[in-house]
Design a protein around this motif. Structure first.
Motif, short mmCIF file in Angstrom:
data_model
loop_
_atom_site.label_atom_id
_atom_site.label_comp_id
_atom_site.label_asym_id
_atom_site.label_seq_id
_atom_site.Cartn_x
_atom_site.Cartn_y
_atom_site.Cartn_z
N GLU A 104 107.92 82.15 55.79
CA GLU A 104 108.05 83.04 54.63
C GLU A 104 109.31 83.90 54.74
O GLU A 104 109.97 84.19 53.73
N THR B 215 111.50 71.97 50.65
CA THR B 215 110.30 71.15 50.72
C THR B 215 109.44 71.59 51.90
O THR B 215 109.93 72.01 52.94
N ARG B 216 108.11 71.47 51.69
CA ARG B 216 107.14 71.91 52.71
C ARG B 216 106.07 70.86 52.94
O ARG B 216 104.89 71.19 53.08
N SER B 217 106.47 69.59 52.96
CA SER B 217 105.54 68.47 53.21
C SER B 217 104.37 68.53 52.24
O SER B 217 104.56 68.62 51.04
N ALA B 218 103.14 68.51 52.77
CA ALA B 218 101.95 68.49 51.92
C ALA B 218 101.78 69.77 51.11
O ALA B 218 101.00 69.80 50.14
N ASP B 219 102.48 70.82 51.48
CA ASP B 219 102.39 72.08 50.75
C ASP B 219 103.36 72.14 49.56
O ASP B 219 103.50 73.19 48.93
N GLY B 220 104.03 71.03 49.27
CA GLY B 220 104.88 70.99 48.09
C GLY B 220 106.27 71.53 48.34
O GLY B 220 106.83 71.36 49.42
N SER C 183 106.63 78.02 43.10
CA SER C 183 105.99 76.97 43.89
C SER C 183 105.76 75.72 43.04
O SER C 183 105.43 75.82 41.86
N ALA D 234 103.62 72.04 43.44
CA ALA D 234 102.67 71.32 44.27
C ALA D 234 103.19 69.93 44.64
O ALA D 234 103.96 69.33 43.89
#
Length: 337
Positions: free
Chosen positions: A230, A252-257, A268, A270
């Protein structure tokens, strides 16, 4: 007169050699899981001999992005260096077959066309060992000034920020693009790159050379030297160049979108749903492809990021870093185009 492009990419021209493997093989070869390492030609030959059955496909981070954007309808071009060998011919054929303009002449002497050995473990994680070969021969002389000036976005691959001549080519491209009133994007490519060139990447951002930044969250944390994701996002949100202007950041945050960071705001997006993760190679490349294709169509930043998430989701569900499904059809089915 040169026809205008939506996107011109400067990147490493690499052929991927992809094989499924396990943690025991990685340990036996002394290869850290999930990392990217540069290797010499002798090590490349030894690793290839030790690998199991492999799939050989054209790759390279920036080249994956330009192909994905072309498959989504963008008018694209690529600047990179191959040798006049079998793999160089394969790379050129594959790029042109998708409609990407690639006019840079092949080298007639020197190192062979670059290869990246991609080892994919059962969890879909990829470990990369890269022999850069002919890639490192890219120079300012390989840039067509009119072609660069025609592109609405010039996209620079961080992996190529190593050979001095390639850096000179990057800087020349920035000058031409900004002189034509167009945008320049940079992908940080890998935390490995950021660790080597953190100060130089930050200088590019703060001097106003970069208008759009692509990074995954690990790369961004490395850029700002923080263990707190963060805090890294907030640092990007507050980043300004010498004119006091914010850049556009896509994280990008992989599975967190993904996160869209612009003008002091954070939005954000998804992740698109997937069946099974088979191979994460190219996920970030295809996210950038989808975003830039959306940008070329005039979509807003969030809508473009959703298109990026869709392209990333498609590519991680099969082996290889190039799309296999019809991205336009998938996007239309989900109401993104």
């Amino acid at each position: 007169m040169t026809d205008s492009l939506d996107l011109l990419v400067l990147g490493n021209a690499i052929v991927d050699v992809i094989a499924r493997t396990d943690e025991a093989f990685l340990a036996g070869q002394g290869v850290p899981k999930g990392a990217m390492a540069l290797i010499d030609e002798a090590r490349a030959e030894a690793l290839f001999a030790a690998m199991g059955p492999a799939t050989i496909v054209s790759g390279g981070s920036g080249a994956n992005t330009v192909v994905g954007a072309a498959l989504l309808g963008a008018k694209t071009g690529f600047v990179g260096k191959v040798r006049d060998d079998e793999l160089g011919g394969l790379f050129r054929h594959d790029l042109k077959a998708t409609g990407v303009r690639f006019d840079v002449p092949a080298a007639t002497e020197g190192p062979a066309t670059a290869r990246c050995f991609v080892l994919v473990t059962p969890d879909g994680e990829r470990t990369m060992n890269t022999y850069l070969g002919a890639c490192q021969g890219l120079s300012p002389a390989d840039l067509d000034t009119n072609l660069v000036a025609s592109a609405r976005v010039v996209y620079l691959e961080g992996y190529l920020w190593d050979p001095p001549a390639a850096k000179d080519a990057f800087r020349k491209a920035v000058t031409i693009a900004h002189g034509a009133g167009h945008a320049v994007a940079l992908t940080l490519s890998d935390a490995f790159c950021v660790g080597r060139y953190r100060d130089e990447f930050l200088a590019l951002i703060r001097e106003g050379s970069i208008d759009i930044l692509f990074a995954n969250i690990g790369e961004l944390q490395s850029l700002y030297q923080t263990d707190d994701p963060e805090q890294a996002i907030k640092a990007l949100r507050d980043e300004r160049d010498g004119r006091g202007l914010h850049l556009l950041g896509l994280v990008t945050r992989s599975a967190d979108g993904a996160m869209v960071v612009k003008g002091g705001e954070i939005r954000s997006v998804a992740a698109s749903p997937v069946g099974a993760v088979v191979d994460t190679t190219g996920a970030g490349d295809l996210f950038a492809a989808g975003f830039l294709a959306g940008h070329a169509r005039g979509l807003d930043h969030v809508a473009s990021a959703r298109l990026g998430a869709l392209a990333a989701a498609e590519v991680i569900q099969h082996i290889g870093a190039r799309p296999q499904g019809d991205l336009v059809m998938l996007a239309k089915a989900q109401g993104l185009l």
